[in-house]
Motif scaffolding. Sequence first.
Motif, PDB file in Angstrom:
ATOM      1  N   ILE A   1       0.825  -1.206   0.000  1.00 30.29           N
ATOM      2  CA  ILE A   1       0.000   0.000   0.000  1.00 30.29           C
ATOM      3  C   ILE A   1       0.862   1.260   0.000  1.00 30.29           C
ATOM      4  CG2 ILE A   1      -0.288   0.150   2.523  1.00 30.29           C
ATOM      5  CD1 ILE A   1      -3.234   0.949   1.949  1.00 30.29           C
ATOM      6  N   GLU A   2       2.015   1.206   0.646  1.00 31.60           N
ATOM      7  CA  GLU A   2       2.916   2.357   0.675  1.00 31.60           C
ATOM      8  C   GLU A   2       3.569   2.580  -0.683  1.00 31.60           C
ATOM      9  OE1 GLU A   2       4.210   2.168   5.408  1.00 31.60           O
ATOM     10  OE2 GLU A   2       5.371   1.073   3.893  1.00 31.60           O
ATOM     11  N   ASN A   3       3.934   1.504  -1.374  1.00 30.90           N
ATOM     12  CA  ASN A   3       4.506   1.635  -2.719  1.00 30.90           C
ATOM     13  C   ASN A   3       3.516   2.284  -3.671  1.00 30.90           C
ATOM     14  OD1 ASN A   3       7.261   0.450  -3.669  1.00 30.90           O
ATOM     15  ND2 ASN A   3       6.625  -0.953  -2.037  1.00 30.90           N
ATOM     16  N   VAL A   4       2.255   1.893  -3.586  1.00 38.19           N
ATOM     17  CA  VAL A   4       1.244   2.416  -4.502  1.00 38.19           C
ATOM     18  C   VAL A   4       0.894   3.865  -4.159  1.00 38.19           C
ATOM     19  CG1 VAL A   4      -1.104   2.111  -5.382  1.00 38.19           C
ATOM     20  CG2 VAL A   4       0.340   0.110  -4.934  1.00 38.19           C
ATOM     21  N   ALA A   5       0.892   4.192  -2.879  1.00 42.29           N
ATOM     22  CA  ALA A   5       0.532   5.552  -2.453  1.00 42.29           C
ATOM     23  C   ALA A   5       1.614   6.572  -2.776  1.00 42.29           C
ATOM     24  CB  ALA A   5       0.246   5.565  -0.949  1.00 42.29           C
ATOM     25  N   LEU A   6       2.843   6.120  -2.940  1.00 42.21           N
ATOM     26  CA  LEU A   6       3.971   7.051  -3.076  1.00 42.21           C
ATOM     27  C   LEU A   6       3.834   8.041  -4.229  1.00 42.21           C
ATOM     28  CD1 LEU A   6       6.622   7.625  -1.568  1.00 42.21           C
ATOM     29  CD2 LEU A   6       7.786   6.145  -3.223  1.00 42.21           C
ATOM     30  N   PRO A   7       3.475   7.612  -5.459  1.00 45.58           N
ATOM     31  CA  PRO A   7       3.350   8.598  -6.549  1.00 45.58           C
ATOM     32  C   PRO A   7       2.293   9.660  -6.277  1.00 45.58           C
ATOM     33  CG  PRO A   7       3.362   6.362  -7.418  1.00 45.58           C
ATOM     34  CD  PRO A   7       3.216   6.251  -5.938  1.00 45.58           C
ATOM     35  N   ILE A   8       1.253   9.302  -5.534  1.00 47.65           N
ATOM     36  CA  ILE A   8       0.211  10.274  -5.217  1.00 47.65           C
ATOM     37  C   ILE A   8       0.755  11.322  -4.251  1.00 47.65           C
ATOM     38  CG2 ILE A   8      -2.164  10.567  -4.423  1.00 47.65           C
ATOM     39  CD1 ILE A   8      -2.552   7.559  -4.948  1.00 47.65           C
TER      40      ILE A   8
END
Length: 234
Positions: A105-112
Amino acid sequence: MNNAVISVQNITKDLKMGSQTVHILRGVSFEVYAGEMVSIVGPSGSGKSTLLGIIGGLDTATSGRLTIDGIDVTRMSEGKLTEIRNEKIGFIFQFFNLIPTLTAIENVALPIEFAKNRQYKPRKRARELLDLLGLGDRLNHLPTQLSGGQQQRVAIARALANNPAFILADEPTGNLDTESSDNVLRALQSIRRTANTTIILVTHDAELAERGDRVLTLVDGRIVNEKVNAVPYR
């Protein structure tokens, strides 16, 4: 056919190797239309990944012109290119490129988190995408705790984080078994149908390439063939 959303016009890429110049791309031209999936195939060293990197703003062309959504990005500053990359383009790589110390979830949230014009709440959006890709029970797992296919689906979710118009995929199934590869391609096709996302896919896999609307064959830095698939896989 609508106007092209990606236009590659006579792109060249030269690399100095001592006193010699290596011509990696030799006048490549083609257009991509909204919602298309275009596959780029060719032998190793033909310039496929270099071409994809130029389209994605990770590399610069020696000459030629590139427009994305009608914007000429050929000589754009690095700051502006970074904005376009983060807001318009999602990247999927063969080796996943997940940050090993961050959970799914942290990897996916990073670009946002880094988006200049943030559209979503980072963790809420990340959770929704991971649920969509069948990873709702792996949100807090580190990459080392996931299979190759699961890691690639996390990478796809990350690529979709800012709802990009374009997905650029460089050998996205190169390290996956047949079942995992098929799951990844089904995920990409589902995204394409629901969001009209435009996909450019670089691959060595002829069967995978056939799932696109068109197949461009690159040899020695030139497009030598373009094939339109009559009934593309959807």
